[in-house]
Design a protein around this motif. Sequence first.
Motif, PDB file in Angstrom:
ATOM      1  N   ALA A  20       2.372  11.023  -1.391  1.00  0.00           N
ATOM      2  CA  ALA A  20       3.259  10.720  -0.269  1.00  0.00           C
ATOM      3  C   ALA A  20       2.778  11.403   1.009  1.00  0.00           C
ATOM      4  O   ALA A  20       2.784  10.799   2.081  1.00  0.00           O
ATOM      5  CB  ALA A  20       4.694  11.144  -0.594  1.00  0.00           C
ATOM      6  N   ARG A  21       2.335  12.652   0.897  1.00  0.00           N
ATOM      7  CA  ARG A  21       1.794  13.346   2.079  1.00  0.00           C
ATOM      8  C   ARG A  21       0.589  12.593   2.628  1.00  0.00           C
ATOM      9  O   ARG A  21       0.445  12.410   3.826  1.00  0.00           O
ATOM     10  CB  ARG A  21       1.391  14.769   1.722  1.00  0.00           C
ATOM     11  CG  ARG A  21       2.536  15.710   1.540  1.00  0.00           C
ATOM     12  CD  ARG A  21       2.064  17.140   1.264  1.00  0.00           C
ATOM     13  NE  ARG A  21       3.165  17.933   0.792  1.00  0.00           N
ATOM     14  CZ  ARG A  21       3.364  18.282  -0.476  1.00  0.00           C
ATOM     15  NH1 ARG A  21       2.509  17.927  -1.409  1.00  0.00           N
ATOM     16  NH2 ARG A  21       4.414  19.000  -0.812  1.00  0.00           N
ATOM     17  N   GLY A  22      -0.276  12.154   1.751  1.00  0.00           N
ATOM     18  CA  GLY A  22      -1.469  11.425   2.169  1.00  0.00           C
ATOM     19  C   GLY A  22      -1.178  10.046   2.736  1.00  0.00           C
ATOM     20  O   GLY A  22      -1.981   9.505   3.498  1.00  0.00           O
ATOM     21  N   SER A  23      -0.027   9.493   2.392  1.00  0.00           N
ATOM     22  CA  SER A  23       0.327   8.159   2.880  1.00  0.00           C
ATOM     23  C   SER A  23       0.891   8.195   4.298  1.00  0.00           C
ATOM     24  O   SER A  23       1.088   7.151   4.908  1.00  0.00           O
ATOM     25  CB  SER A  23       1.348   7.495   1.945  1.00  0.00           C
ATOM     26  OG  SER A  23       2.643   8.036   2.151  1.00  0.00           O
ATOM     27  N   GLY A  24       1.187   9.404   4.786  1.00  0.00           N
ATOM     28  CA  GLY A  24       1.742   9.527   6.130  1.00  0.00           C
ATOM     29  C   GLY A  24       3.257   9.503   6.185  1.00  0.00           C
ATOM     30  O   GLY A  24       3.844   9.468   7.264  1.00  0.00           O
ATOM     31  N   PRO A  45       0.787  -1.241   0.000  1.00  0.00           N
ATOM     32  CA  PRO A  45       0.000   0.000   0.000  1.00  0.00           C
ATOM     33  C   PRO A  45       0.815   1.286   0.000  1.00  0.00           C
ATOM     34  O   PRO A  45       0.298   2.334  -0.385  1.00  0.00           O
ATOM     35  CB  PRO A  45      -0.839  -0.112   1.276  1.00  0.00           C
ATOM     36  CG  PRO A  45      -0.130  -1.096   2.129  1.00  0.00           C
ATOM     37  CD  PRO A  45       0.579  -2.035   1.199  1.00  0.00           C
ATOM     38  N   ASP A  46       2.078   1.250   0.403  1.00  0.00           N
ATOM     39  CA  ASP A  46       2.875   2.477   0.460  1.00  0.00           C
ATOM     40  C   ASP A  46       3.805   2.642  -0.737  1.00  0.00           C
ATOM     41  O   ASP A  46       4.622   3.557  -0.754  1.00  0.00           O
ATOM     42  CB  ASP A  46       3.675   2.525   1.755  1.00  0.00           C
ATOM     43  CG  ASP A  46       2.781   2.665   2.978  1.00  0.00           C
ATOM     44  OD1 ASP A  46       1.665   3.210   2.827  1.00  0.00           O
ATOM     45  OD2 ASP A  46       3.173   2.228   4.060  1.00  0.00           O
ATOM     46  N   ILE A  88       7.223   5.937  -6.053  1.00  0.00           N
ATOM     47  CA  ILE A  88       7.460   6.133  -4.625  1.00  0.00           C
ATOM     48  C   ILE A  88       7.680   4.743  -4.051  1.00  0.00           C
ATOM     49  O   ILE A  88       6.815   3.870  -4.163  1.00  0.00           O
ATOM     50  CB  ILE A  88       6.260   6.798  -3.921  1.00  0.00           C
ATOM     51  CG1 ILE A  88       6.007   8.209  -4.457  1.00  0.00           C
ATOM     52  CG2 ILE A  88       6.459   6.798  -2.402  1.00  0.00           C
ATOM     53  CD1 ILE A  88       7.024   9.252  -4.035  1.00  0.00           C
ATOM     54  N   ASP A  89       8.847   4.539  -3.486  1.00  0.00           N
ATOM     55  CA  ASP A  89       9.238   3.233  -2.955  1.00  0.00           C
ATOM     56  C   ASP A  89       9.383   3.324  -1.441  1.00  0.00           C
ATOM     57  O   ASP A  89      10.383   3.787  -0.923  1.00  0.00           O
ATOM     58  CB  ASP A  89      10.552   2.802  -3.594  1.00  0.00           C
ATOM     59  CG  ASP A  89      10.973   1.388  -3.257  1.00  0.00           C
ATOM     60  OD1 ASP A  89      10.350   0.773  -2.369  1.00  0.00           O
ATOM     61  OD2 ASP A  89      11.933   0.905  -3.877  1.00  0.00           O
ATOM     62  N   ALA A  90       8.354   2.878  -0.729  1.00  0.00           N
ATOM     63  CA  ALA A  90       8.387   2.922   0.733  1.00  0.00           C
ATOM     64  C   ALA A  90       9.232   1.787   1.307  1.00  0.00           C
ATOM     65  O   ALA A  90       9.706   1.879   2.436  1.00  0.00           O
ATOM     66  CB  ALA A  90       6.977   2.848   1.300  1.00  0.00           C
TER      67      ALA A  90
END
Length: 84
Positions: A70-74, A13-14, A32-34
Motif C-alpha cells: 500500500a505504501r508503494g502504491s501511493g 492496479p491498486d 487491499i481494495d482501492a
Amino acid sequence: MEMGAFVRRLDAPDNALFHTCDAAGPTGALTIDADDAENGLVHLRWFIAADRARGTGVGTALMAEALEWARGSGAAGVFLWTFR
C-alpha cells in the motif's frame, strides 16, 4: 458475494490479494481494495487466518506485506473495519 465482486476487479492496479498456504491448504488471506477508498485511504478487507495458522505469525506477515504494498502504491493510508 462482495469478495467475489472484488476478485473480478483484481486486474485494477491498486487492488491486491495476499495469501499464504501450507501443505494442508490456505492459511491466511487479506486484500487491499482501492475501489472502496475513502479520502485516499485504501480499504484493507477480508483479513482471515485459518485456525491452525493462528499464533504462527501468518497474520503478521500478511499485514506487513500488504502495508508495504500500500505504501508503494501511493495510498495516503489504509483503513480496516472490524466486527465481532
